[in-house]
Write a protein that holds these residues in place. Structure first.
Motif, PDB file in Angstrom:
ATOM      1  N   MET A   1      -1.321  -5.835  -5.644  1.00  0.00           N
ATOM      2  CA  MET A   1      -1.239  -4.787  -4.654  1.00  0.00           C
ATOM      3  C   MET A   1      -1.052  -5.415  -3.270  1.00  0.00           C
ATOM      4  N   ARG A   2      -0.093  -4.902  -2.545  1.00  0.00           N
ATOM      5  CA  ARG A   2       0.169  -5.397  -1.206  1.00  0.00           C
ATOM      6  C   ARG A   2      -0.712  -4.700  -0.191  1.00  0.00           C
ATOM      7  N   THR A   3      -1.121  -5.457   0.792  1.00  0.00           N
ATOM      8  CA  THR A   3      -1.899  -4.905   1.888  1.00  0.00           C
ATOM      9  C   THR A   3      -1.061  -4.960   3.141  1.00  0.00           C
ATOM     10  N   ARG A   4      -1.016  -3.871   3.860  1.00  0.00           N
ATOM     11  CA  ARG A   4      -0.282  -3.829   5.109  1.00  0.00           C
ATOM     12  C   ARG A   4      -1.251  -3.955   6.263  1.00  0.00           C
ATOM     13  N   MET A   5      -0.782  -4.627   7.288  1.00  0.00           N
ATOM     14  CA  MET A   5      -1.601  -4.807   8.465  1.00  0.00           C
ATOM     15  C   MET A   5      -0.711  -4.616   9.683  1.00  0.00           C
ATOM     16  N   LYS A   6      -1.221  -3.922  10.668  1.00  0.00           N
ATOM     17  CA  LYS A   6      -0.493  -3.764  11.914  1.00  0.00           C
ATOM     18  C   LYS A   6      -0.989  -4.810  12.895  1.00  0.00           C
TER      19      LYS A   6
END
Length: 76
Positions: free
Chosen positions: A1-6
């Motif tokens: 699962m990919r995690t997105r971060m701003k």
């Protein structure tokens, strides 16, 4: 699962850092390495610098930084 971060980038500080290092041309890869981010995010940062008048697109993936004298001259 990919995690997105701003991330938030102070593009003015980035511009100043690149100019003070004597760089005239900067690539998406250069910014990507400097910010430890992917090429898409780096290209968005450079596009923002272009919108603000601090850079101009030179060729695919390459931008030319606008020097301080040119910025001041264009304000008047």
């Amino acid at each position: 699962m990919r995690t997105r971060m701003k991330i938030q980038v102070d593009v003015i500080d980035l511009y100043r850092d690149m100019i003070s290092s004597g760089r005239r041309f900067v690539s998406v890869r250069d910014v990507s390495r400097k910010l430890c981010t992917n090429a898409l995010s780096a290209s968005r940062v450079l596009a923002r610098l272009e919108e603000m008048g601090y850079a101009r697109k030179w060729s695919r993936g390459i931008y030319i930084l606008v020097d301080a004298e040119t910025l001041v001259a264009n304000q008047y």
